[in-house]
Write a protein that holds these residues in place. Structure first.
Motif, short mmCIF file in Angstrom:
data_model
loop_
_atom_site.label_atom_id
_atom_site.label_comp_id
_atom_site.label_asym_id
_atom_site.label_seq_id
_atom_site.Cartn_x
_atom_site.Cartn_y
_atom_site.Cartn_z
N LEU A 41 76.38 47.66 75.79
CA LEU A 41 74.49 47.99 75.29
C LEU A 41 74.12 48.28 76.43
CD1 LEU A 41 74.94 47.33 71.62
CD2 LEU A 41 74.53 49.53 72.33
N ARG A 42 74.00 47.10 77.33
CA ARG A 42 73.10 46.78 78.89
C ARG A 42 73.16 48.56 79.14
NH1 ARG A 42 75.00 41.81 78.98
NH2 ARG A 42 74.17 40.62 77.52
N ASN A 43 74.13 49.13 79.64
CA ASN A 43 73.99 50.14 80.46
C ASN A 43 74.64 51.60 79.62
OD1 ASN A 43 73.66 48.30 82.95
ND2 ASN A 43 75.50 47.75 82.11
N ASN A 44 74.64 51.39 78.32
CA ASN A 44 74.81 52.75 78.23
C ASN A 44 74.06 53.03 76.49
OD1 ASN A 44 77.21 53.86 79.06
ND2 ASN A 44 78.08 51.38 78.99
N GLU A 45 73.85 54.15 76.53
CA GLU A 45 73.29 54.62 74.63
C GLU A 45 74.11 55.30 73.93
OE1 GLU A 45 69.29 56.86 73.80
OE2 GLU A 45 69.41 55.70 75.28
N ARG A 68 67.98 46.56 67.17
CA ARG A 68 66.91 47.32 66.94
C ARG A 68 65.20 45.87 68.32
NH1 ARG A 68 68.57 51.04 66.29
NH2 ARG A 68 68.86 51.78 63.15
N GLU A 69 66.13 45.74 68.81
CA GLU A 69 64.95 44.35 69.86
C GLU A 69 64.68 45.64 70.77
OE1 GLU A 69 65.56 40.59 70.39
OE2 GLU A 69 64.68 40.30 68.00
N ASP A 70 65.31 46.04 71.39
CA ASP A 70 65.73 47.23 72.46
C ASP A 70 65.09 48.53 72.01
OD1 ASP A 70 66.64 48.92 74.66
OD2 ASP A 70 68.55 48.01 75.06
N ARG A 71 64.30 49.17 72.58
CA ARG A 71 63.44 49.93 72.22
C ARG A 71 64.06 51.31 72.78
NH1 ARG A 71 57.18 49.29 74.59
NH2 ARG A 71 56.90 51.41 73.36
N ARG A 72 65.13 51.03 74.16
CA ARG A 72 65.91 52.02 74.45
C ARG A 72 66.44 52.82 73.02
NH1 ARG A 72 70.76 51.81 76.58
NH2 ARG A 72 70.95 49.50 76.69
#
Length: 352
Positions: A41-45, A68-72
């Motif tokens: 998930l660091r590099n993908n959505e 959910r802490e990742d705004r992206r």
């Protein structure tokens, strides 16, 4: 659309991937645990996340919290797959940002129906987001075009005014640059300072309404002629007022107020202090300094030092003290502008 499946059981991953592939337009990505999921998930959505609740080291609830802490990833729908049917677990998951639940053992048609609904919602949100971005870009484009048109209009009107008052030479360009420098030194943002530079050349546009016998008179004006000349502030305001273009609105404000004085002894309305618009107070400093330091048919050019001393003596009476101080803090820049933009017929002399 990408569906991320997170489960520590390889058999479950195989089954869920097969179910996902049977939904038109959906492509599964399988990861065998929370740590691998966070790394991916660091590099993908993804467009949807299917998340097993019970996993070792980090359970699905904690992984959901990290997602959910990742705004992206804030708008990516998450479905929790759980064998626990308690209300408490479901409420907790909803509080953490879960969008839906699947209960083990899964029912394939139910899984596919929920996936189709959530992917359709995701697609609609993405389209709205893209459309909003396109609209914002279009608004920016149109706004920039209007600003360019306003700047061109101001430039052309300024040139028209200069044709009626040819003795001023490069005056409007110099005082416009002085105004920008003073505004920046006084703490105004870059956008306002630039707008001021573009609007300032319109300060004397009202002179187009002054008779030539007065406007072009080589000597000093009589009291009666001076009254007529002073009307150029109101004439200029009438020419520029009521425009929908912000640049022309600022120019109208400057045209009306640049001859007001800080102590209230100016014209046309005798405003004092902060009742005078900031634009008028800034342009007053720039305009007077340039008028003093350049020759006119009725006077010689003052040295920069003499002009500065005169203006300092009128700090707080004619000129706003704060803008006068801002002017002085950029003295080297002011001198450079003066020397690089001389009137055509001016002979440069060293500053004393």
């Amino acid at each position: 659309m990408t569906v991320l499946i997170v489960d520590d059981d390889e058999a479950n991953l195989f089954i869920m991937a097969a179910v996902v592939r049977r939904v038109d337009g959906a492509e599964p990505v399988t990861v065998a645990g929370p740590a691998e999921a966070l790394d991916w998930l660091r590099n993908n959505e993804p467009d949807l996340i299917l998340l097993d609740q019970m996993m070792p080291d980090m359970d699905g609830m904690e992984l959901l919290r990290h997602i959910r802490e990742d705004r992206r990833l804030n708008e990516v729908p998450v479905v929790m797959i759980t064998a626990n049917t308690s209300v408490e677990v479901r409420v907790r998951a909803l509080d953490e940002g879960c969008n839906d639940f699947l209960t083990k053992p899964i029912v394939v048609p139910e899984v596919q129906a929920r996936m189709r609904n959530l992917l359709a919602l995701r697609q609609s949100r993405s389209l709205l987001r893209d459309r909003a971005a396109l609209l914002a870009a279009e608004v920016d484009r149109v706004t920039a075009a209007l600003q360019r048109q306003g700047q061109e209009l101001v430039h052309r009107l300024s040139r028209a005014a200069e044709c009626r008052d040819p003795e001023t030479g490069a005056h409007i360009e110099r005082m416009a640059r002085y105004s920008e420098v003073i505004a920046e030194a006084a703490g105004f943002d870059r956008d306002y300072s630039r707008q001021l530079r573009h609007a300032a050349p319109m300060h004397d546009i009202g002179k187009v309404g002054i008779p030539d016998l007065i406007l072009l008179k080589p000597g000093r004006l009589s009291p009666e002629e001076l009254l007529i000349m002073r009307q150029h502030t109101q004439i200029g305001h009438r020419i520029l007022a009521d425009s929908a273009v912000p640049l022309l609105q600022l120019a109208a404000e400057i045209a009306l107020s640049h001859h007001e004085k800080f102590d209230g002894s100016g014209y046309p309305h005798g405003l004092a202090g902060n009742r005078i618009p900031a634009s008028g107070r800034i342009v007053a400093v720039a305009d007077v300094f340039d008028a003093l330091t350049n020759a006119r048919p009725y006077k010689r050019a003052w040295s920069l030092t003499d002009a500065r001393d005169f203006m300092l003596a009128n700090r707080g009476s004619h000129f706003d003290p704060d803008f006068m101080d801002a002017f002085l803090t950029r003295w080297d820049v002011i001198r450079d502008i003066h020397h690089t933009l001389p009137d055509i017929e001016e002979v440069m002399t060293p500053d004393d």
